[in-house]
Design an enzyme around this catalytic site. Structure first.
Site, PDB file in Angstrom:
ATOM      1  NE  ARG A  10      -4.364  -1.134  10.406  1.00 31.12           N
ATOM      2  CZ  ARG A  10      -2.903  -0.576   9.688  1.00 31.12           C
ATOM      3  NH1 ARG A  10      -3.124   0.789   9.062  1.00 31.12           N
ATOM      4  NH2 ARG A  10      -2.157  -1.289   9.569  1.00 31.12           N
TER       5      ARG A  10
ATOM      6  NE  ARG B  32       2.325  -4.315  11.392  1.00 34.99           N
ATOM      7  CZ  ARG B  32       3.382  -4.186  10.664  1.00 34.99           C
ATOM      8  NH1 ARG B  32       4.237  -4.662  10.904  1.00 34.99           N
ATOM      9  NH2 ARG B  32       3.170  -3.488   9.513  1.00 34.99           N
TER      10      ARG B  32
ATOM     11  NE  ARG C  52       6.492  -0.082   9.927  1.00 29.08           N
ATOM     12  CZ  ARG C  52       5.223  -0.327   9.458  1.00 29.08           C
ATOM     13  NH1 ARG C  52       4.933   0.202   8.244  1.00 29.08           N
ATOM     14  NH2 ARG C  52       4.130  -0.701  10.006  1.00 29.08           N
TER      15      ARG C  52
ATOM     16  NE  ARG D 220       7.572  -3.151   5.847  1.00 27.63           N
ATOM     17  CZ  ARG D 220       6.239  -2.803   5.908  1.00 27.63           C
ATOM     18  NH1 ARG D 220       5.758  -2.768   4.711  1.00 27.63           N
ATOM     19  NH2 ARG D 220       5.367  -2.610   7.108  1.00 27.63           N
TER      20      ARG D 220
ATOM     21  CE  LYS E   5      -2.229  -0.904   3.927  1.00 30.96           C
ATOM     22  NZ  LYS E   5      -1.654  -2.308   4.141  1.00 30.96           N
TER      23      LYS E   5
HETATM   24  P1  AMP Z   1       0.981   0.624   9.157  1.00 32.69           P
HETATM   25  O1  AMP Z   1       2.087   1.508   8.972  1.00 32.69           O
HETATM   26  O2  AMP Z   1      -0.337   1.026   8.122  1.00 32.69           O
HETATM   27  O3  AMP Z   1       1.132  -0.824   8.899  1.00 32.69           O
HETATM   28  O4  AMP Z   1       0.479   0.581  10.647  1.00 32.69           O
HETATM   29  C1  AMP Z   1       1.517   0.662  11.642  1.00 32.69           C
HETATM   30  C2  AMP Z   1       0.551   0.560  12.949  1.00 32.69           C
HETATM   31  O5  AMP Z   1      -0.068   1.856  13.054  1.00 32.69           O
HETATM   32  C3  AMP Z   1      -0.541  -0.656  12.959  1.00 32.69           C
HETATM   33  O6  AMP Z   1      -0.040  -1.964  13.252  1.00 32.69           O
HETATM   34  C4  AMP Z   1      -1.190  -0.083  13.905  1.00 32.69           C
HETATM   35  O7  AMP Z   1      -0.806  -0.232  15.232  1.00 32.69           O
HETATM   36  C5  AMP Z   1      -1.122   1.206  13.823  1.00 32.69           C
HETATM   37  N1  AMP Z   1      -2.184   1.979  12.853  1.00 32.69           N
HETATM   38  C6  AMP Z   1      -2.038   2.314  11.621  1.00 32.69           C
HETATM   39  N2  AMP Z   1      -3.330   2.936  11.021  1.00 32.69           N
HETATM   40  C7  AMP Z   1      -4.107   2.633  11.987  1.00 32.69           C
HETATM   41  C8  AMP Z   1      -5.561   2.656  11.899  1.00 32.69           C
HETATM   42  N3  AMP Z   1      -6.375   3.105  10.755  1.00 32.69           N
HETATM   43  N4  AMP Z   1      -6.325   2.318  12.872  1.00 32.69           N
HETATM   44  C9  AMP Z   1      -5.515   1.917  13.971  1.00 32.69           C
HETATM   45  N5  AMP Z   1      -4.243   1.613  14.228  1.00 32.69           N
HETATM   46  C10 AMP Z   1      -3.604   2.066  13.102  1.00 32.69           C
END
Ligand code: AMP
Length: 215
Positions: free
Chosen positions: A88, A172, A161, A127, A13
């Site tokens: 989400r 996740r 990360r 990554r 994404k």
């Molecule tokens: P991402 O970078 O999108 O993979 O997000 C990393 C982490 O941030 C996720 O595993 C969640 O802990 C938190 N997170 C990101 N976006 C959301 C969202 N829309 N709702 C809740 N938690 C989020």
């Protein structure tokens, strides 16, 4: 044009959102990136967010929706938004509808990146990014041309990360399956969902997304 990129962690994404920004002048609204900024702060909220992210759980709907609302308030109507990692949950999907209506915007496409979950674990745990410019790399699939030197800016500092480890990644994915995938049928009923093979090459995925946006 406002679109959602949907797919489990590591589906691509963020990579595709960056390409849409470069090719179409859209704006990437990544709640993950916003929360990574929030967690840097030595505040109660910063610590709370860091704990949740490191566990692979989800931050509260109210917090992330408020972040999106604030970003849209700063955007002109002519700039398209790419929602990356948001919504989400079902509650966030409802909140996004309200927020978009308030800002006089509407959702044009929900693009689901379909992927093989086992392959994703390898994708994610390998990554890393340039600490200076954010360019993305991978231990197996995309090393910098000169090892240890960023192709884009020449920096020699890289970072990973903290939540890109196998245990957190599996949590996740579980969150994606249990809470995020169920929002798709609602969008399907509106006839705005398209599916793209997220296991194809980065170029091919971009091409497939471009043809959805221009049809
Ligand atoms: P991402 O970078 O999108 O993979 O997000 C990393 C982490 O941030 C996720 O595993 C969640 O802990 C938190 N997170 C990101 N976006 C959301 C969202 N829309 N709702 C809740 N938690 C989020």
């Amino acid at each position: 044009m406002d679109i959602i990129l949907l797919g489990p962690p590591g589906a691509g994404k963020g990579t595709q959102a960056q390409r849409l920004v470069e090719h179409h002048g859209m704006l990437q609204l990544s709640t993950g990136d916003m929360l990574r900024e929030t967690r840097k702060a030595d505040t109660e909220l910063g610590h709370k967010v860091a704990d949740i992210m490191d566990s692979g759980g989800l931050v509260s709907d109210e917090i992330v929706s408020a972040m999106i609302d604030a970003k849209l308030a700063d955007m002109g109507p002519e700039t398209g938004a790419i929602f990356d990692g948001y919504p989400r949950t079902a509650a966030q999907a409802d909140q996004l509808d309200d927020i978009l209506a308030r800002h006089g915007r509407k959702l044009d496409h929900v693009i689901e990146l379909e992927v093989n979950e086992e392959a994703l674990v390898e994708r994610i745990t390998g990554r890393f990014t340039c600490a200076n410019c954010g360019a993305g790399y991978h231990d197996v699939f995309k090393q910098p041309a000169t090892p240890g030197v960023c192709d884009k800016c020449g920096s020699t500092e890289f970072k990973r990360r903290p939540d890109d480890n196998e245990e957190t990644v599996r949590k996740r994915m579980q969150e994606y399956r249990g809470k995020t995938a169920p929002i798709l049928p609602g969008y399907e009923q509106r006839g705005i969902v398209s599916r793209v093979d997220g296991m194809a090459s980065i170029e091919d995925v971009t091409h497939a997304i471009d043809s959805i946006l221009t049809r």
